[in-house]
Design an enzyme around this catalytic site. Structure first.
Site, PDB file in Angstrom:
ATOM      1  N   THR A 171      -5.455   2.963  -7.307  1.00 19.08           N
ATOM      2  CA  THR A 171      -6.829   2.936  -6.686  1.00 19.08           C
ATOM      3  C   THR A 171      -7.742   3.929  -6.929  1.00 19.08           C
ATOM      4  O   THR A 171      -7.579   5.300  -6.888  1.00 19.08           O
ATOM      5  CB  THR A 171      -6.655   2.877  -5.083  1.00 19.08           C
ATOM      6  OG1 THR A 171      -5.789   1.842  -4.793  1.00 19.08           O
ATOM      7  CG2 THR A 171      -7.773   2.759  -4.169  1.00 19.08           C
TER       8      THR A 171
ATOM      9  N   SER B 113       0.801  -1.268  -0.165  1.00 17.65           N
ATOM     10  CA  SER B 113       0.146   0.080   0.171  1.00 17.65           C
ATOM     11  C   SER B 113       0.983   1.137   0.107  1.00 17.65           C
ATOM     12  O   SER B 113       1.942   1.279   0.591  1.00 17.65           O
ATOM     13  CB  SER B 113      -0.690  -0.013   1.398  1.00 17.65           C
ATOM     14  OG  SER B 113      -1.463   1.423   1.371  1.00 17.65           O
TER      15      SER B 113
ATOM     16  N   TYR C 107      -1.874   5.535  -4.381  1.00 17.72           N
ATOM     17  CA  TYR C 107      -2.959   6.636  -4.182  1.00 17.72           C
ATOM     18  C   TYR C 107      -2.446   7.843  -4.643  1.00 17.72           C
ATOM     19  O   TYR C 107      -1.052   8.367  -4.589  1.00 17.72           O
ATOM     20  CB  TYR C 107      -3.363   7.058  -2.612  1.00 17.72           C
ATOM     21  CG  TYR C 107      -4.146   6.213  -1.990  1.00 17.72           C
ATOM     22  CD1 TYR C 107      -5.402   5.901  -2.538  1.00 17.72           C
ATOM     23  CD2 TYR C 107      -3.708   5.285  -0.911  1.00 17.72           C
ATOM     24  CE1 TYR C 107      -6.243   4.984  -1.770  1.00 17.72           C
ATOM     25  CE2 TYR C 107      -4.558   4.623  -0.047  1.00 17.72           C
ATOM     26  CZ  TYR C 107      -5.914   4.296  -0.746  1.00 17.72           C
ATOM     27  OH  TYR C 107      -6.716   3.347  -0.070  1.00 17.72           O
TER      28      TYR C 107
ATOM     29  N   LYS D 168      -7.887  -0.263  -9.593  1.00 18.72           N
ATOM     30  CA  LYS D 168      -8.561  -1.111  -8.743  1.00 18.72           C
ATOM     31  C   LYS D 168      -9.621  -0.430  -8.120  1.00 18.72           C
ATOM     32  O   LYS D 168      -9.666   0.909  -7.972  1.00 18.72           O
ATOM     33  CB  LYS D 168      -7.421  -1.280  -7.460  1.00 18.72           C
ATOM     34  CG  LYS D 168      -8.182  -1.949  -6.182  1.00 18.72           C
ATOM     35  CD  LYS D 168      -6.993  -2.164  -5.227  1.00 18.72           C
ATOM     36  CE  LYS D 168      -7.530  -3.041  -3.988  1.00 18.72           C
ATOM     37  NZ  LYS D 168      -7.930  -1.944  -3.073  1.00 18.72           N
TER      38      LYS D 168
ATOM     39  N   HIS E 269     -13.461  -2.095  -2.359  1.00 19.55           N
ATOM     40  CA  HIS E 269     -12.657  -1.873  -1.394  1.00 19.55           C
ATOM     41  C   HIS E 269     -12.912  -2.142  -0.043  1.00 19.55           C
ATOM     42  O   HIS E 269     -12.935  -1.780   0.988  1.00 19.55           O
ATOM     43  CB  HIS E 269     -12.338  -0.040  -1.221  1.00 19.55           C
ATOM     44  CG  HIS E 269     -11.159   0.535  -1.011  1.00 19.55           C
ATOM     45  ND1 HIS E 269     -10.591   1.207  -1.484  1.00 19.55           N
ATOM     46  CD2 HIS E 269     -10.500   0.539   0.483  1.00 19.55           C
ATOM     47  CE1 HIS E 269      -9.355   1.694  -0.992  1.00 19.55           C
ATOM     48  NE2 HIS E 269      -9.425   1.171   0.305  1.00 19.55           N
TER      49      HIS E 269
END
Ligand SMILES: Cc1cc2nc3c(=O)[nH]c(=O)nc-3n(C[C@H](O)[C@H](O)[C@H](O)COP(=O)(O)O)c2cc1C
Ligand SMILES: Cc1cc2nc3c(=O)[nH]c(=O)nc-3n(C[C@H](O)[C@H](O)[C@H](O)COP(=O)(O)O)c2cc1C
Ligand SMILES: Cc1cc2nc3c(=O)[nH]c(=O)nc-3n(C[C@H](O)[C@H](O)[C@H](O)COP(=O)(O)O)c2cc1C
Ligand SMILES: Cc1cc2nc3c(=O)[nH]c(=O)nc-3n(C[C@H](O)[C@H](O)[C@H](O)COP(=O)(O)O)c2cc1C
Lengths: 416, 416, 416, 416
Positions: free
Chosen positions: D163, D109, D135, D267, D291
């Site tokens: 994402t 992440s 992100y 995603k 999510h």
């Protein structure tokens, strides 16, 4: 004496839970993974509803039927379940006697704790109809399988039930948690050679223990001990993974037919294409089953799979094999369940766990009581539904869970 | 005085459970087998939804209707339920008086604990509409049935309700566990000859006991005692299995018409084909019913069966019998339930257990209160739905459980 | 200060339950009969699922909208709910101030405990948008209704909400059990003439009491006391049954248009035919509503009824009335609920009980907090769903409970 | 040592709940709003049923597969989950080592508590497949994003997971109630520059703290502290709302392709049109995901969205982009879930929370045990379903929740 007021399978189960050791109860009750199929089996049956006919004369109603040439008091067969002597010292012998007395066939498991010869000999006068369930072993143990087939035929078993849904054991977590394995003093009796019938409590096991190392064909002695070296897991799963032939195919049916003339029922079928393939390979019929929800969790319920299989087996394509028989099991508990199965095209239902619960609580008498009340319930259900006999089921008796009348609904459309 | 704030059937039931002996409560509340149909009856009603009309003048709304030539305050009929004196000493007489006062018909059960003549005589001034429910007995007891028909007509009953869904009793396990049978001092009064109306508490039972051995036609005396020699089971089931004619067919309707000119309603019909056959055999109508879920567990709910039966009875084929009436019962508890039934084509609903609960708690006054509030609820439901009278039900009022608007959905497609 | 961490309507409700007298809480929370529609309202919303778009720029997302010529911070309107001073001394005034501050319209109930003039005067600077909900009374009290319309227009209310689903009150049993009626010191203030705004706790009620007998048109004084002589029941129900005009029809809309030029929204519509009739009679739009499940139990949920009404109101037949607005209420609690309503064609949602819970717990500040977080949630839901503004809702955003994508599914087929 | 008998994800979760601080457990477990999608994810999977084939040779069954050029032991990928060092001091490094050992890719992440370089260095010999989740930040922080992409490629990550479903954070109320923020001593390590791998408990955090203010591009130091000034709320939500680029569009994919040649997986896609747009913009594939139900409550489940996306990605229109890969996540817990996903057309599934539970309870060994048993389960499920390898899935294996066989059901009709 028997406990009074055991009125239904749930009564027997509750009583059995209180008399059995936890690990035995759990093994019998177990389902794979999260037990979604275990819950779905009875729920799907309940979701099928009945449209009873009235003002039909039903005074002479009889649930009797004929199956593979034998007369049955009702279309109910004892399902093969392993290791019945964990439930009661008389185990498989008690079940065989109760089934014979009730006029119902019993299917003996390969994994029995009483030898197939012992079970046959246990029934006074040799009465009753017995079938033999076959697990096919791999490698050198294939010889054991072959020997079992020959022994079953020799001992008067009249059908082979080839279990197709166990190339590997299902993931039954309770057994792993309990470190389940065969209790001391019990052995997988079919692998000890021609073990004598077990007449007396206690004595028999010892005898079995003593001769265990010896006789059985193909290394049966080691098999009999279910001797798995995995600690802290399920002994049975380890055993199964080591022994079962994961490469089983329809060829096996042809091979079995070279060994025996007994009719072969393929157990564990949930699809029409599999049913058709089994029939084409020479099977006499199939058992629609998810193995009592003990193998693949998430598998469809057998009652939902039934109509498609019936279509394939009963109405083969031109030039195909002759029509065969269709049995079904998984969660059948009431006379109305039997009625639903037959209205959907089955020839009979197999009964698994309830027999173990009744055996645990009441031995042979328990099983007799269970079978008697289930036959009664079946007859009562027939009367209340306007079904005097199995050849006079009214059209439109069953409503599918999706609300369609079964007889009006195409088999392959939606509605699982 | 009456307990205050008994607002609905559930209130009466809860109160009744606390005043009745367990075995009586259980007998009244019972359903067959696993009670899946018992749960399904109200659930299916709740799953039918209403699409109310607004801005329709409803100030003068009336739930009154006409049925078989009688005027009713609302389309609600007291269902036949056996042995009402177990609930209250005044039993059937109290129910008859409350029903007459409310302007609703009462159906008296063959298995009443007050004789049919006694019930007729119990209503001051002979007011009220009474129907007689008929169980047909077998063999020599058929004469008892014939006598009952003649006695009912003579006593002013204006319809016969022939129960078709009880060729044998359902499997109600609570009764077996409780060893249920008629409490001491009560008898099946219709089989004791012309028993006098029961005016006083206590006294009447004794009188009945004394003359019990005597009068009734066709061996009624033995019947009156519900004398079943089976110990440890349900006395009623044993009685029923011994007495009921399991070979009843539509011929029975023709036979009854030779005995009486009363209209015959066939009760326990859940299929359009059965409804058509009953009409063809001379019935005046049918009661769509699964016997309050007491007979065949797994039977479809009556509300789901209703539309198909309405079609068969109200729109007979050319050259067929005249259109008849359609009643329905099983789990109807609210004014909105009555409204749903009528919007789906029924002429009225029958009310079973709630009457017993109100009777047990409050006797005649209890039943009166129950009926009063149900009539009120029905009127309120009509007003809120935009239904000023039963001949002005707006199209599309009811949504079926599967989401289709009832009036737009073909009867025989899916959607049970 | 306000209790911290009131994050959603459920938090406010739980807190309100602990601060309100039982009979007030029950009155606010009540649903009709068995509350099946009460449970169905939120369940139906939850059963509608969202198919969010991603990779859509949503940085500038705004939930603002325009309705009947007014700008709203979000498509959320305060529903009319009776007797708000039972929740908090400042009652309707507090709600009006919070709504105005939040930029949302408030609908004042005819049955308010603060007069409509008082509510208008309560908002500093006269800001905010206010609508007036109208119950139409019968007989001589019709004059009261007429006076209310004129007073509302005079006081700056910008729309009339004509409640069509209450020709009689629903059967709310909790109110009957609690013997619910207006607490001492409170009166139905709209019937007391031009009562002054209620500024101070305590004092205002007394003043109201004193002048109560005097001013209001059409015998409003008696109405203000909700003076029903039925003991042991719900005072409100008795009052409603006595006062409400059960013969209301679409004529009422024409009549109202002779009195006022305010747009008229018909509240309580659940059918396309009723919506079309209301529009044809001159309504400016409708509120799809089952009155928060307080009237006809079993009524369909408003969200299920929404699409059909939208079709009728937004796409009138050629030559028909101009398209109108469609609001909806009943169980809307989350920003995602607002989003679903708008994606299904509504112009805005009405919010009922949550306002009462927030008012009870936190007065004006409570309502402000509730509205603020609901606007926030709405904006967040829009961003997460790829909806930057209400005119850019992607096709296929909503999946109906039956699995069909709303935009692809015909309105009148199955799928309620 | 590891706790024994952690047999499935539920076991790990229960154990993790007892060892983790409440606010950490709640953060990991959280779902948005009322958690309806959180409940729906596993329920939808369970509602998909399997139709296993039998008598298929499955002795050599292997769950191995190839994905984006890498060989995987099974079609299972570790999902990106933020802040793994809250679960265990070794955090992301432990997960990376366990994943590499198991032969499965790990997705790191952006919000990791170990830097991406640290994670890469943590795996002995540099083995294993690692992907980097991105992100995209807004305004000046966009430079941070760019730096992350270059660093990930430089550190040997082989795919980017962009994402798309977080233009703003979801409303996770537990985090607000708990005032959740990064525990003391932990930092968002990717924003601290090239932090060294964390080898020792305790020491590493301090080091991170010290150099925190320094290195990272684009103001990473402030980001690393997740320094949100909102008291009494969720620190993460405040952080996200401040940093995330809400105006992300498909342009971002093109922009990323100017920075890197790594394949880009988008995603958070739940619609075929979004999937097609992502592919058209240059994505290598998509992750069908809600999510983990943490963003838009009410979003459809990923398994229901899967078939439509597969159709769009695997069968692009003529002249469109080449077919891509489809991954899916959200509630996948069992080998049968993996089997269902692949039978519905997915290339692999992502596993989120279970990894955190195993990490919390057993560190690297815990994750290794979890992954091992899930691979085993997948293989067992394949064998029991008659699937020897992923290119030999029989037709008709999966039944959709609405009863249709998936392979026979058009993707865009009803049946969500
Ligand atoms: C304890 C137990 C052992 C079983 N052993 C076997 C077996 O050895 N061979 C076999 O084919 N099926 C076996 N089964 C499956 C049963 O034959 C049958 O398919 C299943 O139990 C039917 O479902 P029911 O128990 O719900 O009636 C076993 C089932 C149980 C419960
Ligand atoms: C205690 C009891 C006794 C009953 N006895 C009879 C009977 O004697 N004859 C009959 O036709 N139906 C009988 N019924 C069935 C009712 O007439 C009716 O069909 C049923 O009760 C309706 O359902 P409800 O109880 O849910 O309203 C009986 C039902 C109950 C509950
Ligand atoms: C306590 C209470 C009082 C209400 N009073 C009125 C009223 O006076 N007039 C009216 O038209 N609707 C009234 N309603 C209905 C609301 O306007 C609205 O339709 C309903 O509350 C919406 O549902 P919700 O509470 O689930 O949001 C009332 C509702 C409640 C809960
Ligand atoms: C605690 C937690 C943190 C997460 N952090 C991220 C993240 O940083 N980036 C991201 O794209 N998804 C994140 N996710 C979503 C996961 O990647 C994944 O989509 C989801 O967890 C899959 O569902 P499952 O947990 O039911 O397996 C997170 C999920 C959880 C539970």
């Amino acid at each position: 004496g028997l406990p009074r007021l055991m009125l239904n399978a749930a009564d027997w189960q509750a009583a059995a839970e209180s008399v059995l050791p936890r690990s035995v109860y759990d093994y019998y009750a177990a389902g794979a993974d999260d037990r979604t199929t275990l819950a779905a089996n009875p729920a799907a049956l309940a979701a099928h509803r009945l449209r009873p006919r009235v003002l039909v004369p039903v005074g002479g109603t009889s649930p009797a039927t004929t199956l593979l040439g034998s007369s049955l008091a009702a279309p109910i067969v004892i399902a093969p379940t392993a290791m019945q002597r964990m439930a009661h010292p008389e185990g498989e012998a008690a079940v065989a006697r109760a089934a014979a007395a009730a006029g119902l066939p019993m299917t003996l498991s390969t994994m029995a704790t009483t030898s197939l010869e012992g079970v046959a000999a246990a029934v006074p006068g040799g009465g009753g109809v017995r079938w033999f369930q076959l697990y096919v072993f791999r490698g050198p143990a294939r010889a054991t399988t072959e020997a079992l087939v020959r022994r079953a035929e020799a001992a008067g078993y009249t059908a082979l039930v080839l279990t197709a849904d166990a190339p590997v054991y299902g993931n039954r977590e309770a057994d792993v948690r309990n470190g389940f394995s065969l209790p001391p003093g019990l052995r997988l009796a079919n692998f000890m050679g021609d073990a004598p019938p077990q007449d007396e409590e206690g004595g028999a096991e010892q005898g079995a223990d003593e001769e265990g190392g010896a006789a059985a064909a193909g290394g049966g002695g080691a098999i009999a001990d279910m001797d798995a070296s995995v600690a802290g897991g399920s002994g049975l799963a380890a055993f199964g993974d080591a022994m079962l032939d994961a490469d089983l195919s329809t060829d096996c049916i042809a091979w079995l037919r070279t060994l025996t003339s007994l009719p072969i029922l393929v157990k564990g079928v949930l699809r029409a294409d599999d049913a058709a393939a089994a029939m084409a390979a020479g099977a006499a019929g199939v058992v629609v089953s998810n193995h009592g929800a003990r193998q693949l969790d998430g598998a469809v319920t057998s009652v939902m799979a039934l109509r498609g299989v019936v279509e394939a087996v009963k109405r083969p394509p031109p030039g195909g094999p002759p029509p065969g028989v269709v049995l079904v099991d998984g969660g059948f508990r009431r006379g109305t369940d039997v009625l639903k199965a037959l209205a959907l095209g089955a020839d009979a239902v197999l009964l698994g766990r309830p027999v173990l619960w009744a055996l645990a609580v009441g031995g042979q008498a328990g099983v007799a009581a269970l079978l008697g009340s289930l036959i009664d319930e079946t007859r009562r259900a027939m009367m209340l539904a306007g079904v005097p006999s199995w050849d006079r089921i009214p059209p439109g008796l069953v409503v599918l869970p999706d609300g369609r009348i079964a007889d009006d609904a195409p088999v392959d459309a939606s509605g699982w």
